[in-house]
Design a protein around this motif. Structure first.
Motif, PDB file in Angstrom:
ATOM      1  N   LEU A  27       0.804  -1.135   0.046  1.00 56.71           N
ATOM      2  CA  LEU A  27      -0.009   0.076  -0.022  1.00 56.71           C
ATOM      3  C   LEU A  27       0.769   1.289   0.055  1.00 56.71           C
ATOM      4  CD1 LEU A  27      -2.502  -1.066   2.724  1.00 56.71           C
ATOM      5  CD2 LEU A  27      -2.918  -1.421   0.253  1.00 56.71           C
ATOM      6  N   LEU A  28       0.557   2.472  -0.770  1.00 57.28           N
ATOM      7  CA  LEU A  28       1.150   3.672  -0.614  1.00 57.28           C
ATOM      8  C   LEU A  28       0.544   4.548   0.487  1.00 57.28           C
ATOM      9  CD1 LEU A  28       3.287   5.035  -2.373  1.00 57.28           C
ATOM     10  CD2 LEU A  28       1.308   6.215  -3.536  1.00 57.28           C
ATOM     11  N   PHE A  29       1.693   4.976   1.195  1.00 61.21           N
ATOM     12  CA  PHE A  29       1.082   5.751   2.340  1.00 61.21           C
ATOM     13  C   PHE A  29       1.862   7.160   1.945  1.00 61.21           C
ATOM     14  CE2 PHE A  29       0.620   1.791   4.255  1.00 61.21           C
ATOM     15  CZ  PHE A  29      -0.777   1.852   4.729  1.00 61.21           C
ATOM     16  N   PHE A  43       5.431   6.479   0.673  1.00 53.95           N
ATOM     17  CA  PHE A  43       6.103   5.393   0.674  1.00 53.95           C
ATOM     18  C   PHE A  43       5.330   4.233   0.517  1.00 53.95           C
ATOM     19  CE2 PHE A  43       4.885   4.054   4.973  1.00 53.95           C
ATOM     20  CZ  PHE A  43       4.538   5.314   5.333  1.00 53.95           C
ATOM     21  N   TYR A  44       5.925   2.798   0.129  1.00 50.38           N
ATOM     22  CA  TYR A  44       5.124   1.800   0.079  1.00 50.38           C
ATOM     23  C   TYR A  44       5.486   0.917   1.264  1.00 50.38           C
ATOM     24  CZ  TYR A  44       4.358   2.738  -4.813  1.00 50.38           C
ATOM     25  OH  TYR A  44       4.093   3.212  -6.089  1.00 50.38           O
ATOM     26  N   CYS A  55       7.897  -7.535   8.470  1.00 55.56           N
ATOM     27  CA  CYS A  55       8.023  -7.323   7.196  1.00 55.56           C
ATOM     28  C   CYS A  55       8.785  -6.258   6.816  1.00 55.56           C
ATOM     29  CB  CYS A  55       6.535  -7.386   6.510  1.00 55.56           C
ATOM     30  SG  CYS A  55       6.844  -7.382   4.633  1.00 55.56           S
ATOM     31  N   ALA A  56      10.063  -6.480   6.294  1.00 50.61           N
ATOM     32  CA  ALA A  56      11.083  -5.398   6.051  1.00 50.61           C
ATOM     33  C   ALA A  56      10.814  -4.718   4.879  1.00 50.61           C
ATOM     34  CB  ALA A  56      12.568  -5.904   6.381  1.00 50.61           C
ATOM     35  N   PHE A  57      10.022  -5.294   3.973  1.00 49.53           N
ATOM     36  CA  PHE A  57       9.834  -4.558   2.702  1.00 49.53           C
ATOM     37  C   PHE A  57       9.425  -3.069   2.736  1.00 49.53           C
ATOM     38  CE2 PHE A  57      10.484  -9.007   1.737  1.00 49.53           C
ATOM     39  CZ  PHE A  57      10.850  -9.025   0.292  1.00 49.53           C
ATOM     40  N   PHE A  58      10.217  -2.090   2.127  1.00 45.47           N
ATOM     41  CA  PHE A  58       9.831  -0.811   2.126  1.00 45.47           C
ATOM     42  C   PHE A  58      10.529  -0.024   1.018  1.00 45.47           C
ATOM     43  CE2 PHE A  58      10.933   3.634   3.461  1.00 45.47           C
ATOM     44  CZ  PHE A  58       9.680   4.043   4.151  1.00 45.47           C
ATOM     45  N   LEU A  59       9.520   1.151   0.356  1.00 46.30           N
ATOM     46  CA  LEU A  59      10.306   1.577  -0.651  1.00 46.30           C
ATOM     47  C   LEU A  59       9.695   3.364  -0.703  1.00 46.30           C
ATOM     48  CD1 LEU A  59      11.824   1.408  -3.553  1.00 46.30           C
ATOM     49  CD2 LEU A  59       9.556   1.026  -4.503  1.00 46.30           C
ATOM     50  N   TRP A  60      10.419   4.077  -0.814  1.00 46.12           N
ATOM     51  CA  TRP A  60       9.995   5.528  -0.939  1.00 46.12           C
ATOM     52  C   TRP A  60       9.536   5.657  -2.504  1.00 46.12           C
ATOM     53  CZ3 TRP A  60       9.216   8.274   2.985  1.00 46.12           C
ATOM     54  CH2 TRP A  60      10.056   8.260   4.007  1.00 46.12           C
TER      55      TRP A  60
END
Ligand code: ZN
Ligand code: ZN
Ligand code: ZN
Ligand code: ZN
Ligand code: ZN
Ligand code: ZN
Length: 435
Positions: A27-29, A43-44, A55-60
């Protein structure tokens, strides 16, 4: 500084697709700016786990990943998914159960055949057979390990009432989102068909892909292709008629994301299904804002394994604060007497303690406590509130009062401030215990 939900949005780094973690589309926040004036950085994040430790997945969003990084990302997301398919796990479990002398190992969270009992001797186990396997919520230990997947189970009485409500509403099929107890009951009662969608993959040993799929309600992600096929067949049967979606979200969940999911389900089933949702009464404004087709019923939803959300000894004095929200007409939500009664002027079933107010023309209690009408306010208020002449509204006796402490409360009592029509709004929401 808050975080706002934006939606399911494609990313340039991922060929204009929504990036995925092991829990499906992310999800995008948006991080709200300190003063709230300009848009913050987006960020996602994982739709299933709130904690980055899980859950370490993260992306700007503005971060452009090189192709090699994208490849590694995808490999990692795929690698963390499970080895055996749902069908394989289910078939293996059937074999174990039919062999007799099976056990469910609570440490390994798996069925164990009699031949392997020695390996689990030091683990807590429960005897399991084909009969007890029909009610896995009694066999498994409810999940309590983390915030995002803490599991609370409806009490047997609550399940019986809910089944009656579904029957009165003419529901023939129920898409159970996060409600394993209701699913279990519907399958054994045989009056209505049921498909369970739930994050808890332990159920794969007990229900085949036709009646259960691992699912995340916040990004509408079904983990397997087989589960997706079963879901489509289920919601589209009879042109979508007779379908209800029943949702028990984690408390404090983002209702914007859930509303998006419910719209997608309605699109996919081809007609508007009946919607039922359970959340505490103090979430009513949030529910009505995001899901305007729902109304709050007076039914108090009780849980077996939650010491506050029950009317049993040791529970909350005014019963469970959790209510059923429904999209079907209020008069269809029939509740059992004598705990509930039909209020003729309101045309709906309310708790026996909820008194009808002739002036408000409604049964006004929300939290389970009796309310009383305040003439100057022109509405019903909690019995613990008193009308304050200085504030010209009802409030708790020890409220910060415009009449006593002008220096501190200048902002509240300043004449330029528009006066609220009636009553103090509660300043703080009651604590949400679940998630
Ligand atoms: Zn994730
Ligand atoms: Zn074990
Ligand atoms: Zn009434
Ligand atoms: Zn009133
Ligand atoms: Zn008043
Ligand atoms: Zn006052």
């Amino acid at each position: 500084m808050g975080v706002n939900f934006v939606g399911l949005v494609p990313s340039a780094s991922f060929d204009n697709k929504v990036p995925e973690c092991p829990h499906g589309p992310m999800l995008l926040f948006e991080k709200a700016d300190d003063c709230g004036s300009k848009a913050g950085r987006q960020f996602y994040a994982c739709a299933a786990c709130r904690d980055r430790k899980q859950c370490a997945f993260f992306l700007w969003r503005d971060e452009r990943l090189p192709a090699e990084k994208v490849r590694q990302w995808r490999q990692r997301a795929a690698g963390e998914s499970r080895a055996a398919s749902h069908r394989q796990r289910y078939d293996r479990a059937r074999t174990i159960l039919s062999g007799g002398g099976a056990q469910y190992c609570l440490t390994c969270t798996a069925l164990v055949p009699a031949s392997a009992a020695a390996e689990h001797r030091s683990h807590p186990t429960r005897p399991a057979d084909t009969e007890s396997a029909r009610r896995p919520t009694q066999l498994l230990r409810p999940r309590a390990c983390n915030k995002s997947s803490a599991q609370y189970l409806f009490s047997p009485d609550t399940v019986t009432v809910l089944d009656g409500v579904l029957g009165a509403a003419g529901v023939r099929r129920v898409l159970c989102c996060g409600t394993p107890r209701l699913h279990e009951h519907l399958l054994s009662a045989g009056q209505r068909d049921s498909l369970l969608l739930d994050l808890d993959e332990r159920f794969e040993e007990f229900w085949p892909p036709e009646t259960f799929s691992v699912y995340n309600m916040f990004n509408h992600h079904l983990i397997s292709e087989e589960g997706h096929r079963a879901y489509r067949e289920f919601v589209q049967r009879d042109g979508g008629r007779g379908l209800a979606v029943f949702v028990d979200p984690p408390f404090g969940a983002r209702l914007e994301a859930l509303a998006l999911t419910l719209r997608t389900i309605a699109d996919e089933c081809g007609s508007q299904p009946a919607v039922f949702l359970v959340l505490p009464y103090f979430n009513e404004p949030d529910v009505l804002r995001n899901l305007p087709g729902l109304h709050m019923t007076d039914f108090r939803v009780e849980y077996d394994n939650h010491n506050k959300y029950t009317s049993a000894a040791g529970g909350r004095k005014f019963g469970s604060p959790v209510r059923l929200f429904a999209s079907v007409a209020p008069q269809l939500v029939t509740l059992p007497e004598p705990t509930y009664r039909l209020c003729a002027p309101c045309g709906r079933w309310v708790h026996a303690d909820n008194r009808h107010c002739d002036r408000c023309r409604s049964c006004t209690s929300k939290d389970g406590r009796p309310y009383r009408h305040c003439a100057p306010c022109g509405r019903c208020v909690k019995v613990t509130w008193q009308h304050c002449a200085a504030c010209d509204r009802c409030a708790l006796p020890d409220h910060p009062c415009a009449g006593q402490d002008r220096g501190v409360n200048r902002a509240v009592s300043a004449p330029t401030q528009p006066k609220r029509p009636a009553g103090h709004q509660p300043k703080k929401k009651p604590k949400r215990r679940r998630k």
